[in-house]
Design a protein around this motif. Sequence first.
Motif, PDB file in Angstrom:
ATOM      1  N   LYS A 188      -5.435   1.122   3.008  1.00  0.00           N
ATOM      2  CA  LYS A 188      -4.805   0.016   2.681  1.00  0.00           C
ATOM      3  C   LYS A 188      -5.538  -0.748   1.427  1.00  0.00           C
ATOM      4  N   THR A 189      -6.599  -0.161   1.033  1.00  0.00           N
ATOM      5  CA  THR A 189      -7.253  -0.618  -0.333  1.00  0.00           C
ATOM      6  C   THR A 189      -7.629   0.428  -1.436  1.00  0.00           C
ATOM      7  N   TYR A 190      -7.643   0.024  -2.638  1.00  0.00           N
ATOM      8  CA  TYR A 190      -7.686   0.602  -3.661  1.00  0.00           C
ATOM      9  C   TYR A 190      -9.099   0.717  -4.108  1.00  0.00           C
ATOM     10  N   HIS A 239     -14.098   4.219  -2.480  1.00  0.00           N
ATOM     11  CA  HIS A 239     -14.170   4.459  -0.844  1.00  0.00           C
ATOM     12  C   HIS A 239     -15.429   5.269  -0.631  1.00  0.00           C
ATOM     13  N   ASP A 289     -12.396   1.675   4.682  1.00  0.00           N
ATOM     14  CA  ASP A 289     -11.202   1.377   4.221  1.00  0.00           C
ATOM     15  C   ASP A 289     -11.189  -0.368   4.317  1.00  0.00           C
ATOM     16  N   GLY A 290     -11.702  -1.153   3.273  1.00  0.00           N
ATOM     17  CA  GLY A 290     -11.898  -2.334   3.213  1.00  0.00           C
ATOM     18  C   GLY A 290     -12.639  -2.940   4.392  1.00  0.00           C
TER      19      GLY A 290
END
Length: 264
Positions: free
Chosen positions: A189-191, A194, A141-142
Amino acid sequence: MLAHALVAALVLATGQAVPVLPFPGETRTLNIIQWDPNQLPRIYERTDQLPLSDEEVAKLAQAGFDEASIVKMLEQRRCACDASADGLIRLKQAGATKAVLDAVSTHALKPNRALDLLVTLDFTGESRTAREAYLYFFVEDGNLTRLFTASLSELLGRQNANETRVDRSDILRARTVRRIQLAGQVPLKTYGAHRVLVVASANPALTHPSQLTEAERAKAQVYTFDYPRASLQSLCRLTAGYRRDAVLAYKWNFQGSRFECEWN
């Protein structure tokens, strides 16, 4: 919109070790043992008219649809759009009028903050004990690696709220599978893209994929999924199978996993 996770490597089929891709160094850990499938939100019924996307709004504007028609569609169907400043600027550059931009801002679905995850664990064999058996689920996630873990000893040693017996009988022998389901939310928190790593380990204190042994890497499975900025539904399913050792009643052999997501 319907999106299924793609398997990046199928270890059990190839018998080859999976290279563990570099995951971010900072880790957040969550024990999923207390999750409950009843926590999942209601499933939205699919219709023939799904929410519009950014690309569809831009296409309608470029195709010459009048703004009143586009606004009406947005009111009726809503919009799984990027309603941030950057998203609205892109739509304006694509030809959307002020009225259309106002409608997008008003009727856009709220941004996704987490995905709902349903974990299904199937245990083939009769035993309520397990030694040195843990399931780990890493999510990139980022700049953060999110880690979800479950102890098989805890799961098998208790009566779980959502537990069933699945009879997979055949002509030669009958097999009863103990199925345990857990559900909760995975904050993201990131789009966009993944990576996910699913692995079984005897180590109760793993905090990062870099700590896996070569044997654990060989049985790990890597998946990818594309996380949308907005959607009516955000549901992923992780299924993992275990088989009791033929000799040691406390030993459970990891049979592999499956991971898929659905956006609506």
